[in-house]
Each structure stands twice: as structure tokens, then as C-alpha cells.
Enzyme design. Structure first.
Site, PDB file in Angstrom:
ATOM      1  N   CYS A   1      51.632  21.088  22.396  1.00  0.00           N
ATOM      2  CA  CYS A   1      49.922  21.193  21.704  1.00  0.00           C
ATOM      3  C   CYS A   1      50.255  21.620  20.315  1.00  0.00           C
ATOM      4  CB  CYS A   1      48.980  21.786  22.622  1.00  0.00           C
ATOM      5  SG  CYS A   1      48.902  21.284  24.250  1.00  0.00           S
TER       6      CYS A   1
ATOM      7  N   HIS B   1      43.342  24.024  18.100  1.00  0.00           N
ATOM      8  CA  HIS B   1      43.633  22.900  19.346  1.00  0.00           C
ATOM      9  C   HIS B   1      42.687  23.129  20.263  1.00  0.00           C
ATOM     10  CE1 HIS B   1      45.680  21.214  22.589  1.00  0.00           C
ATOM     11  NE2 HIS B   1      46.060  22.612  23.500  1.00  0.00           N
TER      12      HIS B   1
ATOM     13  N   ASN C   1      41.627  18.633  27.025  1.00  0.00           N
ATOM     14  CA  ASN C   1      42.859  18.968  26.251  1.00  0.00           C
ATOM     15  C   ASN C   1      43.898  17.750  25.844  1.00  0.00           C
ATOM     16  OD1 ASN C   1      45.183  19.881  25.146  1.00  0.00           O
ATOM     17  ND2 ASN C   1      45.180  21.503  26.588  1.00  0.00           N
TER      18      ASN C   1
HETATM   19  O1  UT7 Z   1      47.422  23.173  25.634  1.00  0.00           O
HETATM   20  C1  UT7 Z   1      48.044  24.416  25.914  1.00  0.00           C
HETATM   21  C2  UT7 Z   1      47.208  25.428  25.930  1.00  0.00           C
HETATM   22  N1  UT7 Z   1      46.756  25.604  27.159  1.00  0.00           N
HETATM   23  C3  UT7 Z   1      45.646  26.358  27.277  1.00  0.00           C
HETATM   24  O2  UT7 Z   1      45.174  27.123  26.296  1.00  0.00           O
HETATM   25  C4  UT7 Z   1      45.340  26.627  28.708  1.00  0.00           C
HETATM   26  C5  UT7 Z   1      45.226  28.074  28.818  1.00  0.00           C
HETATM   27  N2  UT7 Z   1      44.399  28.586  30.033  1.00  0.00           N
HETATM   28  C6  UT7 Z   1      43.208  28.407  30.369  1.00  0.00           C
HETATM   29  O3  UT7 Z   1      42.429  27.623  29.957  1.00  0.00           O
HETATM   30  C7  UT7 Z   1      42.646  29.042  31.520  1.00  0.00           C
HETATM   31  O4  UT7 Z   1      43.690  30.079  32.086  1.00  0.00           O
HETATM   32  C8  UT7 Z   1      42.572  27.904  32.943  1.00  0.00           C
HETATM   33  C9  UT7 Z   1      41.055  27.125  32.597  1.00  0.00           C
HETATM   34  C10 UT7 Z   1      43.461  27.199  32.988  1.00  0.00           C
HETATM   35  C11 UT7 Z   1      42.077  28.722  34.276  1.00  0.00           C
HETATM   36  O5  UT7 Z   1      41.038  29.507  33.974  1.00  0.00           O
HETATM   37  P1  UT7 Z   1      41.129  31.213  34.374  1.00  0.00           P
HETATM   38  O6  UT7 Z   1      39.814  31.566  34.211  1.00  0.00           O
HETATM   39  O7  UT7 Z   1      42.261  31.803  33.895  1.00  0.00           O
HETATM   40  O8  UT7 Z   1      41.032  31.014  36.096  1.00  0.00           O
HETATM   41  P2  UT7 Z   1      42.197  31.479  37.222  1.00  0.00           P
HETATM   42  O9  UT7 Z   1      43.320  30.803  36.987  1.00  0.00           O
HETATM   43  O10 UT7 Z   1      42.199  32.941  36.880  1.00  0.00           O
HETATM   44  O11 UT7 Z   1      41.516  30.970  38.477  1.00  0.00           O
HETATM   45  C12 UT7 Z   1      40.085  31.642  38.943  1.00  0.00           C
HETATM   46  C13 UT7 Z   1      40.069  31.188  40.295  1.00  0.00           C
HETATM   47  C14 UT7 Z   1      40.967  30.982  41.251  1.00  0.00           C
HETATM   48  O12 UT7 Z   1      40.604  31.367  42.494  1.00  0.00           O
HETATM   49  P3  UT7 Z   1      40.666  32.804  43.124  1.00  0.00           P
HETATM   50  O13 UT7 Z   1      42.060  33.107  43.398  1.00  0.00           O
HETATM   51  O14 UT7 Z   1      39.931  33.593  42.189  1.00  0.00           O
HETATM   52  O15 UT7 Z   1      40.088  32.485  44.351  1.00  0.00           O
HETATM   53  C15 UT7 Z   1      41.532  29.614  41.283  1.00  0.00           C
HETATM   54  O16 UT7 Z   1      42.301  28.978  42.627  1.00  0.00           O
HETATM   55  O17 UT7 Z   1      39.538  29.637  40.243  1.00  0.00           O
HETATM   56  C16 UT7 Z   1      40.196  28.835  41.023  1.00  0.00           C
HETATM   57  N3  UT7 Z   1      40.318  27.523  40.304  1.00  0.00           N
HETATM   58  C17 UT7 Z   1      39.612  26.691  40.601  1.00  0.00           C
HETATM   59  N4  UT7 Z   1      38.453  26.274  41.114  1.00  0.00           N
HETATM   60  C18 UT7 Z   1      37.832  25.293  41.166  1.00  0.00           C
HETATM   61  C19 UT7 Z   1      41.353  27.100  39.586  1.00  0.00           C
HETATM   62  N5  UT7 Z   1      41.489  25.883  39.205  1.00  0.00           N
HETATM   63  C20 UT7 Z   1      40.079  25.585  39.938  1.00  0.00           C
HETATM   64  C21 UT7 Z   1      39.369  24.246  39.841  1.00  0.00           C
HETATM   65  N6  UT7 Z   1      38.202  24.404  40.495  1.00  0.00           N
HETATM   66  N7  UT7 Z   1      39.724  23.238  39.169  1.00  0.00           N
END
Ligand code: UT7
Length: 325
Positions: A119, A252, A282
Site C-alpha cells: 500500500c 492511503h 482499500n
Molecule cells: O492497506 C494496508 C493498511 N491496512 C490497514 O490500515 C488496516 C488497519 N486495520 C483496520 O483497519 C482495523 O483493524 C480493521 C477494520 C481491520 C478491524 O477493526 P477493529 O476495530 O480493529 O476490529 P477488531 O479486529 O478488533 O474486531 C472487533 C470485532 C471482533 O469481534 P469480537 O472478538 O470483539 O467479538 C471481530 O470478530 O469485530 C469482529 N469482526 C467483524 N464483525 C462483523 C471482524 N470483522 C468483522 C466483520 N463483520 N466483517
């Protein structure tokens, strides 16, 4: 007289198939994967993304973006002596997508190669083109970010498959006696290889290892916020500028929360941040030139303004470019 490089044209292209969150949620539900529009919007700001049709390659998306960038620069493909394509989803193992694109453009003989910095690829590619133009190694460059991430997504992994989209953006960069690119700042730290990767590889006629994207989203998020601030500050310092000189921040486009946090740390209002993640998702190396072109064409960004472009992603890689358009 000092020789600078300047952007003289921008272009972009999105494949026709557009999936809103509702479309994707329904498709995933039919495969037994549960997610929702609310979760995707709240956690990422993404509302829609585009996916390329079967048989379409990164060079095809790059070709359309390149044609538009050349038209806006008033140049033909024959005027270009350097093509750099930033991509992590190349058409083939080799030759480079840049060589394939060069052939599709009908422009032969200039240098052409790919940059693989995920990215951050577009800011890496721009920095290389700028250096080559400044030294006289090139005079007119086509710099392209083109990706088909839909091919490397694991549609059984809801934590990643809702985040990415396909597309391409391109710019023409030319030698000039006025700036142009003011400064850039590139970095990588390979100890973070595992937090964002596609670990598979080709060996003996087979794909070995997993050829689909893996990401530790929280680890990437935390690193991204810190390095986007430090790269912006380092770039401003090199150019003898301050945050107050930035007319537009084009980060980005991965997650609206990362952009908001970066803007806050740089004391910039969100009114100065170009946001297209809501419509494109993205698109990795294509996200910055897609955002740049859409803001130039909508009239938001105007000639003479100062832009800070910032990339961050797999590698771990990050970097920034400060320029006057
Ligand atoms: O391009 C390269 C750069 N990439 C990035 O910059 C991405 C950086 N990371 C992010 O943008 C975020 O970390 C994400 C969008 C990927 C995830 O957001 P988050 O707020 O960090 O969520 P999380 O991983 O802490 O997940 C929170 C909850 C979890 O459930 P529990 O464990 O709290 O019960 C996940 O299982 O959300 C759940 N979850 C979903 N729920 C519904 C994860 N993905 C999904 C989904 N739909 N698609």
C-alpha cells in the site's frame, strides 16, 4: 538551474462491477459468512468497492488510468521514457506489469519496471520517478498504481474480505525548472512481514503456502497511525515547511479512523483530507492516485496547491511525498 519533477496529468479507472456493503453482505451470507453494513461503515468508513471481471488484469486497469493521465497532461505514450507500476497483484510472476502496460500503450523502448511496496507502493514509485527525473535518468514518467486485490482475498475471512477493492490511478511526472515534488520520506521495517502478507509462492509448477491475504488488523492499525504522523513530519522538515502549509492531505485509503487520527495528530481539519475509502474501499497501491485524480477532477484540488501524499502497508512499509501541484 535546478531540475525538478512535476505532476502534469492525473487519471484513474475503476472496474464496472460495484458492490455496496449490502451487495457484499448478501453475497457473503449465501456462503455462511456473517457481517453487516453497520460493522463495515462504523469500523472502516467503507460503503462500496469495485471488483474486476474475470480475465481483466492490473495492466488493463492501469492502461485506462494511464490513458486518462496522458490525455490530461496533453502527452502521448510516445512522450514517456519511464513507466513505473506499483502493484502487489501483478499480471504474471514476470515480466513486470509495467512492461505489459508499456506494450498495451504501444510505447516501446523506455525503461519500465514494477515497484512492490504494497500500500506504500505509489509513494515509493513517485519518489523513484522524482529521483530519476532530477538526475536526468528520465524526463517524462508515467507512474501507475494498479491492483486487483479481489483475487487474493479470502472470502471466508470476514476480517479482511470486506476491506479491499480493485482499481488503478496514474500520474504523468515531467522534468521542470519549478517544483513539483518538494520532498519525500520512505521507510520499511521487515520485522513486521507477518502482520500483513500473502504468504504463498510458486514452486515447481504449484502454489505452495497460502496465496490469500492475511492481516492482523489491530497491529497494522496501531503502527499505521504512528508512522503516518512521523513520515509527514519528516517530509515537512526536509522541505522546510510546516503542517500549516498543507492544503490537502491524501493518505492511503484504508480506514477512515486511521485518516481521522492522522489528521488530528497533524492538527489538520478533516476538511483538508481527501476521502475516497467510502466509495473505493482499500485499493492498496492504487488508493492514493485514485483519490488524487478524483479530487482533481471534482475541482477540490487546484493547481498551485500543496499536497501531502502518504502511504502505509505490508512490509511493513510507509512513506510520504510533499508536492506543489
Ligand atoms: O492497506 C494496508 C493498511 N491496512 C490497514 O490500515 C488496516 C488497519 N486495520 C483496520 O483497519 C482495523 O483493524 C480493521 C477494520 C481491520 C478491524 O477493526 P477493529 O476495530 O480493529 O476490529 P477488531 O479486529 O478488533 O474486531 C472487533 C470485532 C471482533 O469481534 P469480537 O472478538 O470483539 O467479538 C471481530 O470478530 O469485530 C469482529 N469482526 C467483524 N464483525 C462483523 C471482524 N470483522 C468483522 C466483520 N463483520 N466483517
Amino acid at each position: 538551474m535546478k531540475r525538478y519533477s512535476r505532476i502534469t496529468g492525473t487519471g484513474s479507472f475503476l472496474p464496472a462491477r460495484r458492490l455496496t456493503n449490502a451487495d457484499l453482505v448478501a453475497e457473503l451470507a449465501s456462503q455462511g459468512i456473517e457481517t453487516s453494513d453497520e460493522w463495515i461503515v462504523e469500523r472502516t468508513g467503507i460503503r462500496a468497492r469495485h471488483f474486476a471481471a474475470d480475465g481483466v488484469f492490473s495492466s488493463d486497469l492501469g492502461l485506462e488510468a494511464a490513458k486518462r493521465a496522458l490525455a490530461s497532461a496533453g502527452r502521448s505514450a510516445q512522450d514517456i521514457d519511464l513507466i513505473i507500476v506499483a502493484t502487489s497483484t501483478p499480471d504474471m510472476v514476470f515480466p513486470s506489469t509495467a512492461c505489459i502496460l508499456q506494450n498495451k500503450l504501444g510505447a516501446h523502448g523506455g525503461a519500465a519496471f514494477d515497484v512492490q511496496a504494497v500500500c506504500s507502493g505509489f509513494v515509493y514509485a513517485m519518489t523513484i520517478a522524482d529521483a530519476m527525473i532530477q538526475t536526468g535518468a528520465a524526463t517524462r514518467a508515467l507512474v501507475v498504481g494498479a491492483e486487483i486485490f479481489s483475487r487474493i482475498l479470502d472470502f471466508k475471512d470476514r476480517t479482511t474480505c470486506v476491506l479491499f477493492g480493485d482499481g488503478a490511478g496514474a500520474i504523468v511526472m515531467e522534468a521542470s525548472d519549478r517544483p513539483g515534488i518538494l520532498a519525500s520520506d520512505l521507510h520499511a521495517d521487515g520485522k513486521y512481514v507477518d502482520i500483513l502478507c500473502v504468504p504463498g509462492h510458486v514452486s515447481g509448477g504449484s502454489v505452495l503456502g497460502d496465496p490469500l491475504l492475511k492481516m492482523d488488523g489491530q497491529a497494522v492499525f496501531k503502527l499505521a497511525v504512528g508512522v503516518l504522523e512521523s513520515a509527514a513530519r519528516a517530509t515537512l522538515y526536509k522541505a522546510g515547511k510546516t503542517e500549516a502549509d498543507i492544503d490537502w492531505l491524501i493518505p492511503h485509503q484504508a480506514n477512515i479512523r486511521i485518516m481521522q487520527s492522522t489528521a488530528r495528530r497533524l492538527k489538520l481539519s478533516m476538511d483538508k483530507v481527501i476521502v475516497t475509502v467510502d466509495q473505493h474501499g482499500n485499493t492498496s497501491a492504487a488508493s492514493i492516485p485514485l483519490a488524487l485524480d478524483s479530487a482533481v477532477r471534482s475541482g477540490q484540488i487546484k493547481e498551485g496547491q500543496t499536497l501531502m501524499l502518504e502511504g502505509v502497508g505490508g512490509g511493513f512499509t510507509w512513506g510520504a511525498v510533499l508536492l506543489i501541484l
